[in-house]
Design a protein around this motif. Structure first.
Motif, PDB file in Angstrom:
ATOM      1  N   PHE A 200       0.770  -1.239   0.094  1.00  8.63           N
ATOM      2  CA  PHE A 200      -0.005   0.069   0.065  1.00  8.63           C
ATOM      3  C   PHE A 200       0.953   1.156   0.093  1.00  8.63           C
ATOM      4  O   PHE A 200       1.830   1.252   0.436  1.00  8.63           O
ATOM      5  CB  PHE A 200      -0.950   0.106   1.137  1.00  8.63           C
ATOM      6  N   PRO A 201       0.518   2.398  -0.521  1.00  9.99           N
ATOM      7  CA  PRO A 201       1.263   3.548  -0.595  1.00  9.99           C
ATOM      8  C   PRO A 201       1.234   4.023   0.729  1.00  9.99           C
ATOM      9  O   PRO A 201       0.273   3.833   1.783  1.00  9.99           O
ATOM     10  CB  PRO A 201       0.288   4.761  -1.545  1.00  9.99           C
ATOM     11  N   PRO A 202       2.252   4.726   1.086  1.00  7.63           N
ATOM     12  CA  PRO A 202       2.554   5.266   2.677  1.00  7.63           C
ATOM     13  C   PRO A 202       1.170   6.067   2.908  1.00  7.63           C
ATOM     14  O   PRO A 202       0.735   5.922   4.276  1.00  7.63           O
ATOM     15  CB  PRO A 202       3.833   5.937   2.656  1.00  7.63           C
ATOM     16  N   GLU A 203       0.734   6.819   2.414  1.00 11.42           N
ATOM     17  CA  GLU A 203      -0.331   7.539   2.589  1.00 11.42           C
ATOM     18  C   GLU A 203      -1.572   6.720   3.137  1.00 11.42           C
ATOM     19  O   GLU A 203      -2.476   7.225   4.063  1.00 11.42           O
ATOM     20  CB  GLU A 203      -0.874   8.722   1.451  1.00 11.42           C
ATOM     21  N   ASP A 204      -1.599   5.694   2.375  1.00  8.85           N
ATOM     22  CA  ASP A 204      -2.918   4.693   2.868  1.00  8.85           C
ATOM     23  C   ASP A 204      -2.502   4.089   4.261  1.00  8.85           C
ATOM     24  O   ASP A 204      -3.679   3.777   4.841  1.00  8.85           O
ATOM     25  CB  ASP A 204      -3.119   3.891   1.916  1.00  8.85           C
ATOM     26  N   ARG A 205      -1.562   3.699   4.298  1.00  7.13           N
ATOM     27  CA  ARG A 205      -0.925   3.137   5.718  1.00  7.13           C
ATOM     28  C   ARG A 205      -1.249   3.848   6.752  1.00  7.13           C
ATOM     29  O   ARG A 205      -1.822   3.604   7.917  1.00  7.13           O
ATOM     30  CB  ARG A 205       0.217   2.539   5.310  1.00  7.13           C
ATOM     31  N   GLU A 206      -0.807   5.239   6.455  1.00  6.77           N
ATOM     32  CA  GLU A 206      -1.102   6.089   7.461  1.00  6.77           C
ATOM     33  C   GLU A 206      -2.416   6.433   8.070  1.00  6.77           C
ATOM     34  O   GLU A 206      -2.523   6.401   9.506  1.00  6.77           O
ATOM     35  CB  GLU A 206      -0.757   7.729   6.894  1.00  6.77           C
TER      36      GLU A 206
END
Ligand code: ZN
Length: 200
Positions: A163-169
């Motif tokens: 997952f892209p970092p912003e989604d993981r955030e």
């Protein structure tokens, strides 16, 4: 599910399972790939769902009986589950027609009592012999069953890394960790977000 089962002695699969799907994992042994099929929950019992799966996905006439219950063999009440499955093997030149045998086999199959499926004093070999001794019974070696899931902390972290970092955030919960529940075995994994930032 008290509400859904109100008035029914045995609530059906649909009222107990709701909007789910029926997943069938077929494991034919170490030399064959495992595969999984998905069908809708159709039928009032899990056994009927399984029959539906075989009819739709494998086009193999199949009958399934399942039973769960408590039985006491001198050690107090213990939960037991048992099941039996029969399939009609397609006819061919060597085998000849199988229709009549299939009809007879199903008639015998219908006579199996649920108590027989969970009777710890009645071995599956005895049950098979009791039902089909006139046709001759051949028993292959048994394989032990155990609960097992292929999920692991590593696998979960690999999925999260995709997952892209912003989604993981957005997945980080109040305790600062990401929680992932394996949908197969219900094991809950807690992942430190920092471990996902390291190179894959
Ligand atoms: Zn799992």
């Amino acid at each position: 599910m008290a509400e859904a089962s109100a008035g029914f002695v045995r609530p059906g699969a649909k009222s107990l399972l709701g909007e789910g799907v029926f997943l069938m994992t077929v494991d034919q042994g170490p030399d064959m790939d495992r595969y999984q099929g998905v069908t809708a929950i159709e039928g009032e019992t899990l056994a009927l769902c399984a029959e539906q799966y075989f009819a739709q996905s494998e086009q193999t006439p199949t009958r399934v009986r399942l039973a769960v219950g408590q039985s006491d063999v001198g050690e107090g009440l213990k939960w037991r589950a048992g099941g039996v499955l029969i399939q009609n093997i397609a006819e061919d030149d060597a085998r000849g027609p199988t229709e009549e045998a299939w009809t007879r086999t199903q008639a015998l199959f219908e006579t199996i009592g649920e108590d027989e499926l969970i009777d710890s004093l009645l071995s599956s070999n005895h049950l098979l012999f009791r039902l089909f001794h006139e046709d001759g019974v051949r028993v292959f070696g048994s394989q032990p069953l155990r609960a097992f899931c292929r999920c692991s902390q590593d696998r979960i972290e690999t999925v999260l890394k995709s997952f892209p970092p912003e989604d993981r955030e957005g997945m980080i919960e109040a305790d600062g960790k990401i929680h992932v529940t394996c949908e197969y075995c219900s094991h809950v994994y807690a992942v430190e977000p920092a471990t996902l930032d390291q190179a894959a």
